[in-house]
Design an enzyme around this catalytic site. Structure first.
Site, mmCIF file in Angstrom:
data_model
loop_
_atom_site.group_PDB
_atom_site.id
_atom_site.type_symbol
_atom_site.label_atom_id
_atom_site.label_comp_id
_atom_site.label_asym_id
_atom_site.label_seq_id
_atom_site.Cartn_x
_atom_site.Cartn_y
_atom_site.Cartn_z
ATOM 1 N N LEU A 152 0.821 -1.206 0.000
ATOM 2 C CA LEU A 152 0.000 0.000 0.000
ATOM 3 C C LEU A 152 0.856 1.258 0.000
ATOM 4 O O LEU A 152 1.860 1.346 0.693
ATOM 5 C CB LEU A 152 -0.909 0.031 1.235
ATOM 6 C CG LEU A 152 -1.833 -1.166 1.467
ATOM 7 C CD1 LEU A 152 -2.768 -0.870 2.618
ATOM 8 C CD2 LEU A 152 -2.591 -1.518 0.205
ATOM 9 N N GLY A 261 10.316 9.465 4.114
ATOM 10 C CA GLY A 261 10.084 9.287 5.539
ATOM 11 C C GLY A 261 8.932 8.333 5.716
ATOM 12 O O GLY A 261 8.709 7.438 4.908
ATOM 13 N N CYS A 264 7.211 3.300 6.906
ATOM 14 C CA CYS A 264 7.586 2.080 6.170
ATOM 15 C C CYS A 264 9.023 2.099 5.662
ATOM 16 O O CYS A 264 9.864 1.365 6.162
ATOM 17 C CB CYS A 264 6.625 1.854 5.006
ATOM 18 S SG CYS A 264 4.959 1.383 5.540
ATOM 19 N N LYS A 327 4.307 12.888 3.474
ATOM 20 C CA LYS A 327 3.969 12.965 2.058
ATOM 21 C C LYS A 327 2.553 13.521 1.969
ATOM 22 O O LYS A 327 1.833 13.555 2.970
ATOM 23 C CB LYS A 327 4.062 11.589 1.391
ATOM 24 C CG LYS A 327 3.110 10.564 1.956
ATOM 25 C CD LYS A 327 3.195 9.227 1.233
ATOM 26 C CE LYS A 327 2.514 9.283 -0.111
ATOM 27 N NZ LYS A 327 2.420 7.962 -0.765
#
Length: 437
Positions: A152, A261, A264, A327
């Site tokens: 994902l 960043g 994950c 993001k």
């Protein structure tokens, strides 16, 4: 088939809602009563486009429910997806498997014979084989395990679940019950053309680690080129555009800027290095140390550029930071480059004001000492330099004249290389960016 989803964080809540969308009865389990209450009321505890609408629809229809009861989950489900968090261990690179292991230990004794358990969390290679042994030890017998890694992208999680680019299933017995069950469960997707790859446990675990490592490497590669461009007086945006025409390279993830960043990529590449070391293959992944180092240097370089624009020091200067999420299209601030830069600048004496369209609450919790604004113009009021650090569409569409009317000095640093330098310079701004003249 009836499905349970163990752990209803970002991954679990999305998977539960999307499985209900595919037509299954779904029961989500979490040990946090407040989270269960919120989800049961149709409220998503994070921002993810399209998720709340999906959740509300299927909670209202009764197809999707949530509980804190392990016994209820065990009695309900035919297929149990384990979606717990696997964060980085404190003070180490390795993944912390304690949440996942506790979930398996609590789930196994309440399973019905014939159940299928499916791991979706990102785990160190070798975990599935260990989990299979644990299920045999604690479960009722005749419990099958499969590994089905998630791919994902935050901001696109619903789309990536309902329309994935591939499905990967790791099993101990090719063609066995675990594989056949997941083939049946995912038939609505595979019949629509989604490729299905069946592997052994270890390969399925490695697919996610390898994919994230490759993406991180590509991002850090172009950011390394940005460092060279700055030294040589070249333009990394033009360099990226030229490289993208090569079909072997492509343009995706080739945008130089502040780096990656989130929850994950950083922790996954570090856990991959740690696990390779445990397996005696540490030399194979030593390049990931430099990938990580390049990524972190981008943050330090942005702080340096901001200091230069403030005349060599931050004392008595006001700095506006546009962006807090790591993001766009998410409120996730875990390991956010934007907040990391904001905090570093504040520690060096500046008054830093942050604005983000969706991540303000999470940013306040993580960095309560920063100042937060309710709009771009409020954040930029009296600023000596403006830092654009998260590429939200709202920031892409900013009017340089409107922002210029409230700042103390028309200086902007574009940490994501997506603003038009000509437009900002025409409006009288000093425009600077990572890797550009």
């Amino acid at each position: 088939m009836r499905i349970t989803v163990i752990g209803t964080g970002y991954l679990g809540a999305t998977h539960a809602a999307c499985m209900a969308e595919l037509g299954y009865e779904v029961l989500g389990l979490d040990i946090d009563p407040e989270k269960v209450a919120a989800l049961s009321a149709g409220r998503v505890p994070m921002f993810e486009p399209g998720l709340e609408e999906l959740l509300t629809r299927h909670v209202s229809s009764g197809r999707l429910r949530f509980t804190t009861s392990w016994e209820e989950a065990g009695a309900f489900g035919d297929v149990h997806f384990v979606c717990t968090n696997t964060p980085q261990r404190k003070g180490e690179f390795a993944a912390d498997m304690s949440y996942f292991d506790r979930a398996v230990d609590q789930l196994a004794p309440v399973l019905r014979p014939g159940a299928v358990v499916v791991g979706k969390s990102t785990v160190p290679v070798g975990s599935a084989a260990r989990i299979a042994e644990r299920l045999t030890e604690l479960g009722p017998g005749d419990v099958a395990l499969a590994w089905n890694p998630e791919f994902l992208r935050e901001g696109y999680a619903v789309k990536d679940t309902l329309h994935p680019d591939r499905l990967v299933i790791g099993v101990a017995e090719p063609g066995g019950r675990a594989e056949q069950t997941l083939r049946q469960l995912y038939a609505p997707l595979t019949e629509d053309g989604v490729p299905l790859v069946v592997t052994d446990f270890a390969t399925a675990e490695l697919v996610k680690a390898a994919a994230n490592s490759f993406l991180a490497t590509k991002i850090s590669f172009i950011n390394a080129m940005a460092e060279v461009c700055e030294a040589a007086g070249a333009d990394v945006v033009q360099l990226s555009a030229a490289l993208a025409f090569d079909e072997r390279i492509g343009g995706r993830f080739l945008n130089a800027g502040l780096g990656f960043g989130g929850g994950c990529l950083p922790k996954d590449i570090r856990a991959f290095m740690a696990r390779a070391g445990e397996l005696g293959a540490d030399q194979a992944l030593t390049f990931l140390r430099e990938v990580d180092s390049i990524n972190m240097r981008r943050r330090s370089r942005m702080v340096e550029l901001a200091r230069e624009q403030c005349g060599g020091g931050f004392l008595g200067r006001r700095v506006a930071v546009l962006g807090a999420a790591f993001k766009p299209n998410t409120d996730d601030v875990r390991d956010s480059p934007a907040l990391n830069v904001a905090a570093q600048i504040q520690l060096q004496g500046a008054q830093v004001t942050v604005y983000d369209p969706k991540a303000m609450d999470n940013a306040r919790k993580q960095f309560p000492s920063l100042t937060f604004a309710d709009s771009v113009l409020e954040a930029c009021e009296g600023a000596h330099v403006v830092l654009h650090l998260t590429e939200w569409q709202e920031f892409r569409e900013l009017d340089p004249e409107a922002v210029g009317s409230v700042v103390a000095s028309r200086q902007i640093l574009d940490g994501r290389n997506i603003l038009d330098p000509a437009v900002w310079r025409t409006a009288g701004w000093t425009y600077r960016a990572l890797g550009r003249p």
